[in-house]
Design a protein around this motif. Structure first.
Motif, PDB file in Angstrom:
ATOM      1  N   ALA A 328      25.493  -4.813  46.738  1.00  0.00           N
ATOM      2  CA  ALA A 328      26.064  -5.743  45.767  1.00  0.00           C
ATOM      3  C   ALA A 328      27.355  -5.178  45.205  1.00  0.00           C
ATOM      4  CB  ALA A 328      25.074  -5.986  44.631  1.00  0.00           C
ATOM      5  N   ARG A 329      28.228  -6.100  44.802  1.00  0.00           N
ATOM      6  CA  ARG A 329      29.411  -5.660  44.057  1.00  0.00           C
ATOM      7  C   ARG A 329      29.117  -5.944  42.592  1.00  0.00           C
ATOM      8  NH1 ARG A 329      35.127  -8.402  43.604  1.00  0.00           N
ATOM      9  NH2 ARG A 329      36.175  -6.840  42.355  1.00  0.00           N
ATOM     10  N   MET A 330      29.135  -4.885  41.805  1.00  0.00           N
ATOM     11  CA  MET A 330      28.752  -5.026  40.403  1.00  0.00           C
ATOM     12  C   MET A 330      29.934  -5.417  39.541  1.00  0.00           C
ATOM     13  SD  MET A 330      25.580  -4.366  40.643  1.00  0.00           S
ATOM     14  CE  MET A 330      24.717  -3.703  39.234  1.00  0.00           C
ATOM     15  N   GLY A 331      31.120  -5.398  40.131  1.00  0.00           N
ATOM     16  CA  GLY A 331      32.323  -5.728  39.373  1.00  0.00           C
ATOM     17  C   GLY A 331      33.355  -4.645  39.587  1.00  0.00           C
ATOM     18  N   GLY A 332      34.633  -5.007  39.522  1.00  0.00           N
ATOM     19  CA  GLY A 332      35.712  -4.034  39.698  1.00  0.00           C
ATOM     20  C   GLY A 332      35.540  -3.266  40.994  1.00  0.00           C
ATOM     21  N   ASP A 333      35.548  -1.951  40.915  1.00  0.00           N
ATOM     22  CA  ASP A 333      35.388  -1.133  42.121  1.00  0.00           C
ATOM     23  C   ASP A 333      34.007  -0.478  42.143  1.00  0.00           C
ATOM     24  OD1 ASP A 333      35.816   0.492  40.002  1.00  0.00           O
ATOM     25  OD2 ASP A 333      37.237   1.826  40.983  1.00  0.00           O
ATOM     26  N   GLU A 334      33.031  -1.159  41.509  1.00  0.00           N
ATOM     27  CA  GLU A 334      31.679  -0.616  41.488  1.00  0.00           C
ATOM     28  C   GLU A 334      30.762  -1.404  42.428  1.00  0.00           C
ATOM     29  OE1 GLU A 334      30.200  -0.666  37.457  1.00  0.00           O
ATOM     30  OE2 GLU A 334      32.210  -0.119  36.761  1.00  0.00           O
ATOM     31  N   PHE A 335      30.000  -0.664  43.201  1.00  0.00           N
ATOM     32  CA  PHE A 335      29.050  -1.284  44.124  1.00  0.00           C
ATOM     33  C   PHE A 335      27.668  -0.683  43.878  1.00  0.00           C
ATOM     34  CE2 PHE A 335      33.195  -1.474  46.071  1.00  0.00           C
ATOM     35  CZ  PHE A 335      33.250  -2.754  46.598  1.00  0.00           C
ATOM     36  N   ALA A 336      26.653  -1.374  44.389  1.00  0.00           N
ATOM     37  CA  ALA A 336      25.299  -0.850  44.239  1.00  0.00           C
ATOM     38  C   ALA A 336      24.494  -1.188  45.489  1.00  0.00           C
ATOM     39  CB  ALA A 336      24.636  -1.452  43.007  1.00  0.00           C
ATOM     40  N   VAL A 337      23.550  -0.309  45.793  1.00  0.00           N
ATOM     41  CA  VAL A 337      22.689  -0.531  46.956  1.00  0.00           C
ATOM     42  C   VAL A 337      21.234  -0.407  46.505  1.00  0.00           C
ATOM     43  CG1 VAL A 337      22.030   0.300  49.249  1.00  0.00           C
ATOM     44  CG2 VAL A 337      24.412   0.442  48.518  1.00  0.00           C
ATOM     45  N   LEU A 338      20.437  -1.362  46.957  1.00  0.00           N
ATOM     46  CA  LEU A 338      19.003  -1.297  46.720  1.00  0.00           C
ATOM     47  C   LEU A 338      18.375  -1.008  48.075  1.00  0.00           C
ATOM     48  CD1 LEU A 338      16.804  -1.729  44.604  1.00  0.00           C
ATOM     49  CD2 LEU A 338      16.781  -4.127  45.219  1.00  0.00           C
ATOM     50  N   SER A 339      17.902   0.229  48.255  1.00  0.00           N
ATOM     51  CA  SER A 339      17.392   0.640  49.556  1.00  0.00           C
ATOM     52  C   SER A 339      15.876   0.651  49.501  1.00  0.00           C
ATOM     53  CB  SER A 339      17.937   2.026  49.893  1.00  0.00           C
ATOM     54  OG  SER A 339      17.554   2.362  51.200  1.00  0.00           O
ATOM     55  N   CYS A 340      15.290  -0.416  50.098  1.00  0.00           N
ATOM     56  CA  CYS A 340      13.879  -0.681  49.821  1.00  0.00           C
ATOM     57  C   CYS A 340      12.914   0.285  50.488  1.00  0.00           C
ATOM     58  CB  CYS A 340      13.535  -2.109  50.196  1.00  0.00           C
ATOM     59  SG  CYS A 340      14.372  -3.244  49.081  1.00  0.00           S
ATOM     60  N   GLY A 341      13.149   0.629  51.728  1.00  0.00           N
ATOM     61  CA  GLY A 341      12.156   1.463  52.407  1.00  0.00           C
ATOM     62  C   GLY A 341      12.320   2.949  52.133  1.00  0.00           C
ATOM     63  N   THR A 342      13.300   3.309  51.323  1.00  0.00           N
ATOM     64  CA  THR A 342      13.623   4.727  51.166  1.00  0.00           C
ATOM     65  C   THR A 342      12.611   5.415  50.263  1.00  0.00           C
ATOM     66  OG1 THR A 342      15.914   4.242  51.527  1.00  0.00           O
ATOM     67  CG2 THR A 342      15.433   6.292  50.430  1.00  0.00           C
ATOM     68  N   LYS A 343      11.952   6.426  50.830  1.00  0.00           N
ATOM     69  CA  LYS A 343      10.818   7.017  50.145  1.00  0.00           C
ATOM     70  C   LYS A 343      11.150   8.321  49.444  1.00  0.00           C
ATOM     71  CE  LYS A 343       7.212   5.106  53.069  1.00  0.00           C
ATOM     72  NZ  LYS A 343       8.093   4.591  54.157  1.00  0.00           N
ATOM     73  N   ASP A 344      11.966   9.166  50.102  1.00  0.00           N
ATOM     74  CA  ASP A 344      12.171  10.478  49.483  1.00  0.00           C
ATOM     75  C   ASP A 344      13.651  10.786  49.322  1.00  0.00           C
ATOM     76  OD1 ASP A 344      13.099  11.230  51.979  1.00  0.00           O
ATOM     77  OD2 ASP A 344      11.119  11.865  52.625  1.00  0.00           O
ATOM     78  N   SER A 345      13.894  11.912  48.666  1.00  0.00           N
ATOM     79  CA  SER A 345      15.271  12.253  48.341  1.00  0.00           C
ATOM     80  C   SER A 345      16.075  12.526  49.616  1.00  0.00           C
ATOM     81  CB  SER A 345      15.297  13.460  47.425  1.00  0.00           C
ATOM     82  OG  SER A 345      14.603  14.518  48.026  1.00  0.00           O
ATOM     83  N   ALA A 346      15.415  13.063  50.655  1.00  0.00           N
ATOM     84  CA  ALA A 346      16.156  13.372  51.884  1.00  0.00           C
ATOM     85  C   ALA A 346      16.720  12.094  52.502  1.00  0.00           C
ATOM     86  CB  ALA A 346      15.242  14.083  52.879  1.00  0.00           C
ATOM     87  N   GLN A 347      15.867  11.048  52.585  1.00  0.00           N
ATOM     88  CA  GLN A 347      16.341   9.771  53.143  1.00  0.00           C
ATOM     89  C   GLN A 347      17.466   9.191  52.288  1.00  0.00           C
ATOM     90  OE1 GLN A 347      12.780   7.415  53.230  1.00  0.00           O
ATOM     91  NE2 GLN A 347      12.347   7.936  55.365  1.00  0.00           N
ATOM     92  N   ALA A 348      17.266   9.218  50.975  1.00  0.00           N
ATOM     93  CA  ALA A 348      18.270   8.639  50.083  1.00  0.00           C
ATOM     94  C   ALA A 348      19.583   9.396  50.192  1.00  0.00           C
ATOM     95  CB  ALA A 348      17.758   8.668  48.648  1.00  0.00           C
ATOM     96  N   GLU A 349      19.474  10.708  50.290  1.00  0.00           N
ATOM     97  CA  GLU A 349      20.704  11.493  50.359  1.00  0.00           C
ATOM     98  C   GLU A 349      21.418  11.307  51.690  1.00  0.00           C
ATOM     99  OE1 GLU A 349      21.346  15.051  47.847  1.00  0.00           O
ATOM    100  OE2 GLU A 349      19.223  15.351  48.227  1.00  0.00           O
ATOM    101  N   THR A 350      20.654  11.042  52.754  1.00  0.00           N
ATOM    102  CA  THR A 350      21.300  10.751  54.030  1.00  0.00           C
ATOM    103  C   THR A 350      22.148   9.488  53.906  1.00  0.00           C
ATOM    104  OG1 THR A 350      19.394  11.689  55.143  1.00  0.00           O
ATOM    105  CG2 THR A 350      20.862  10.352  56.486  1.00  0.00           C
ATOM    106  N   ILE A 351      21.579   8.464  53.297  1.00  0.00           N
ATOM    107  CA  ILE A 351      22.332   7.222  53.125  1.00  0.00           C
ATOM    108  C   ILE A 351      23.544   7.461  52.223  1.00  0.00           C
ATOM    109  CG2 ILE A 351      22.238   4.861  52.239  1.00  0.00           C
ATOM    110  CD1 ILE A 351      19.238   4.889  52.903  1.00  0.00           C
TER     111      ILE A 351
END
Lengths: 677, 148
Positions: A328-351
């Motif tokens: 999503a674009r939250m406005g201006g130059d800010e974006f956000a991602v909702l990563s549903c299947g991501t379980k642990d910090s390693a997966q999240a950090e890879t993304i």
């Protein structure tokens, strides 16, 4: 009974069946169209009324006409063309009028009136049609049945319209169609019961049933075509309605520039995901992204280029995340991602690392190479929070930490970050308060002439006396003050107080004051210095400003201009911490510099360290040949002092000769020297 | 419409199954060659020492969109633009998009030339581009002869 008898015994049943089917289909379509009419207003309502009236009129008329053709009589029959056509028009116009009345307001009386008008139109059509029906015989009417037919049609039509306007939606169309059909068919056969023909003796000719059948089929087809037009108009309109509805829904939920989900959409999805987490324990990651150095792109290349960069960044983020993740674009130059299947910090950090990597790649816009990068903050659910607010706050803290770690990097939320940030926030608040309450003290480190040992002057040093934290040296708060844009204010405060203090000292004692690189780019600096000097009535020649090399690195011209103006006032400039930074010798002749101060890191290794000794010697010689005064800072031992004396440095300062003291102490120091003992 | 020439480098970021790197590179090159010819892009793709060196030349919008597509791929990393310049004519017009790799099948001469191009990249982008063209002229003709 008589009516049913009339239907069965006096009519061809095939014709009756055809008329009935046509009637039911026609009234159903009419009900559908009329319901649509009620949802419209303005011109659209008139168009829809017309369409429903024509459909209903055609259905009514065709029902009547086909049934008439099925009427079996022993006499010759013909139709008056003008009256037949007129009856069709009366049907359409009358029903139309009734619909307009019924649609006019939501009051039951109006609806009842509209329904009645429709019933009467059906009756008018029927009896007008009957006048067009020419038989070679003696026609007689039974008033009872005529009255009954009128009562039936008006009651049923009014009931039908009431049902459509006020009843429940389930079964609405079929029930309305049934009632309308009852109105039409009931009227027709009751009316036909009232009608009877006595053959005239001698004139006897049966109706041509084959020709009638052909005609009935033709009329039925025409009526079906009209119904078909009604249906397809309805369906086409409904589809385009659905299309525009989904288009409007898309616009409401998406960002117009990037076509990503918008903030509203994202918040809803995040809330839904949190609900799923609480119900099924499904873990996910929230990733917040902020473009670094985006504003300068808008400023230098223009907003269209900025927009192009945002579009490209959006596309890249979509490529970097997993399929199914919401971006999503939250406005201006800010974006956000909702990563549903991501379980642990390693997966999240890879993304997160993929996002950082892909955003760091150069962007081409209109033939320009634009260097952007993205900072990324990650929070995991449920590890870092279970509800949207907490998760967003924690991801935001991680993003903030990533920005502070030098941008173009990602950071996973940790509770320690929160402590660091809280600490920083409270420090920020305290510093702002200190600025407005002027909670700063100025102390003075004496500077001596190295040959005579006489007091030459003093360097003003700022101290922050905080109620909670105690005495804070400049290194602990000046960087933060620079970041918060408070440094000019603090600088001005220190300068004016130091000038006031120095004015009370003997006239030969000089004052040096540090100037931050940020102050040097402030075009107001010379005016501020002049104000401080005149307020204290202090001679400009006694003041010396200490700048660092970093101040000269970036903005050559502006800094040069400011320094020249300051020097024109008679104030001297010294270069602090010399030897530690880039130490470009070109500064020494390009900028108006009067003094260099050898950094204490060299002085403190004297005299044992060969390299430091060589550097100190070289700087001293450089000063001599360029006619610059040289000060050695941080002198702590007698050996260092004697080495420096040998090298010919003009001035010394350090703990050996004097720690920083208050203004009265310095004044006492200066006066005790000047008074010959 | 003026022509532009873009030169970039990147490091390969291919899956660990190292055995079929050559095949993977050729697949990437074939796919890009097909797309490039549709977009009117010519140039050269070099793969040497785990590093991609690519020249894209064509009209600016085509160069920009092709480069953006390249930027969206995770087959490589550390992508860096070395040069972007407006040019009067194409240097690689005759070849479409050719792949030159310094793999085991390449001749010693070709491998040496590609190493030299890689070395030149850090010093003089224009000279490196010209060297690529020269190299292509010599080796493409040889390889055609081999194929025939």
């Amino acid at each position: 009974m008589q009516v049913i008898g009339c239907m069965i015994y006096e009519h061809n049943l095939w014709f009756v069946l055809m008329a009935g089917c046509l009637c039911l289909a026609g009234t159903y379509v009419s009900a559908m169209l009329f319901r649509r009419t009620l949802q419209q207003d303005g011109l659209a309502r008139i168009h829809w009324s017309f369409l429903s009236a024509v459909t209903a009129g055609a259905a009514t008329w065709a029902t009547h006409f086909i049934a008439m053709l099925g009427y079996e009589t022993s006499v010759a029959v013909s139709f008056d063309g003008v009256l037949t056509v007129a009856s069709a028009l009366v049907a359409a116009a009358g029903i139309g009028l009734g619909m307009v009345i019924a649609a006019h307001s939501t009051r039951r009386l109006t609806t009842l009136l509209g329904g009645t008008a429709i019933g009467l139109s059906v009756a008018a059509m029927h009896y007008l049609g009957m006048f067009a029906y020419r038989v070679d015989g003696i026609v007689s009417w039974e008033p009872m049945f005529v009255a009954a037919s009128l009562a039936i049609t008006v009651t049923c039509a009014a009931a039908a319209i009431l049902r459509l306007r006020f009843g429940a939606r389930a079964g609405q169309l079929w029930q309305t169609a049934g009632l309308l059909s009852a109105a039409i068919i009931g009227l027709h056969f009751t009316g036909m019961t009232a009608f009877s023909v006595q053959p005239i003796a001698g004139v006897s000719q049966n109706a041509d049933s084959e020709a009638f059948a052909a005609m009935a089929v033709a009329i039925g087809l025409v009526a079906l075509i009209i119904l078909g037009v009604g249906i397809s108009t309805y369906l086409v309109e409904k589809q385009s309605d659905r299309d525009s509805e989904s288009r409007i829904a898309h616009i409401a939920l998406h960002d117009a520039l990037t076509d990503l989900a918008n903030r509203h959409n994202f918040s809803q999805a995040l809330q839904a995901e949190c609900n799923r987490l609480n119900r099924y324990g499904r873990q996910f990651a929230l990733i917040l992204i902020d473009l670094d150095r985006f504003k300068p792109i808008n400023d230098t290349l223009g907003h269209p280029a900025g927009d192009a960069v945002l579009k490209i960044a959006a596309g890249r983020i979509v490529r970097a995340v997993r399929t199914g993740d919401m971006v999503a674009r939250m406005g201006g130059d800010e974006f956000a991602v909702l990563s549903c299947g991501t379980k642990d910090s390693a997966q999240a950090e890879t993304i997160a690392a993929r996002i950082v990597e892909i955003l760091a790649r150069p962007v081409l816009v209109d033939g320009n190479i634009v260097e952007v990068s993205g900072s990324v903050g990650v929070a995991l659910a449920p590890l870092h929070g279970m509800d949207p607010d907490t998760l967003i706050r924690h991801a935001d803290i991680a993003l903030y930490a990533a920005k502070h770690a030098g941008r173009g990097t990602h950071c996973l939320f940790e509770p320690e970050l929160m402590e660091a940030i809280n600490h920083r926030r409270s420090l920020e608040a305290a510093l702002r308060r200190a600025c407005s309450c002027e909670e700063f003290e100025v102390v003075y480190q004496p500077v001596f002439e190295s040959r005579t040992g006489r007091l030459h002057g003093a360097e003003a040093l700022v101290r922050w006396q905080d109620a909670e934290r105690g005495m804070m040296p400049p290194g602990a708060f000046i960087p933060l003050a620079e970041e918060l844009g408070l440094v000019s204010q603090i600088g001005a405060l220190v300068l004016s107080r130091a000038c006031r203090d120095a004015a009370s000292w003997p006239d030969h004692v000089c004052l040096s004051v540090n100037v931050s690189p940020l102050q040097l780019v402030d075009p107001d600096l010379p005016r501020m210095i002049a104000t401080a000097l005149s307020a204290a009535a202090m001679a400009p020649a006694r003041l010396e400003l200490e700048i660092t090399e970093t101040a000269l690195l970036n903005n050559d011209q502006a800094a040069l201009h400011t320094l020249r103006r300051i020097q024109e006032m008679g104030v001297k400039i010294s270069l602090d911490d010399f030897g530690t930074g880039y130490s470009s010798l070109s500064y020494l002749h390009r900028y108006p510099i009067n003094r260099i101060k050898i950094d204490k890191s060299f002085v403190q290794k004297l005299p044992g360290d060969f390299g430091s000794a060589s550097i100190v010697r070289a700087i001293a010689q450089l000063g001599e040949s360029l006619e610059l005064a040289v000060t050695a800072e941080g002198v702590e031992t007698a050996e260092q002092l004697s080495f420096i004396r040998e090298q010919g440095c003009d001035h010394i300062q350090g703990f050996l000769t004097g720690r920083p003291v208050g203004t009265h102490e310095l004044d006492r120091l200066a006066r005790s020297e000047t008074i010959p003992s | 419409m003026p022509l532009h020439r873009l030169l970039y480098t990147s490091k390969a970021n291919l899956p660990p199954s190292h055995a079929d790197v050559g095949a993977r590179i050729r697949a990437i090159a074939e796919q890009s060659a097909r797309r490039n010819s549709e977009a009117g892009i010519t140039g050269i793709l070099i793969f040497v020492e785990d590093e991609f060196i690519q020249v894209l030349e064509g009209e600016l919008p085509a160069v920009e969109s092709t480069f953006e597509r390249i930027c969206c791929s995770f087959d490589h990393r550390q992508l860096r633009i070395v040069d972007l310049v407006r040019v009067e004519e194409r240097l690689f017009a005759e070849w479409g998009m050719t792949l030159l790799t310094a793999d085991a099948e390449a001749s010693v001469a070709l491998r040496d030339d590609l190493q030299e191009i890689r070395f030149m990249m850090g010093m003089n982008a224009r000279a490196a581009t010209n060297l690529m063209r020269k190299c292509l002229k010599i080796h493409a003709i040889k390889e055609k002869a081999v194929a025939a």
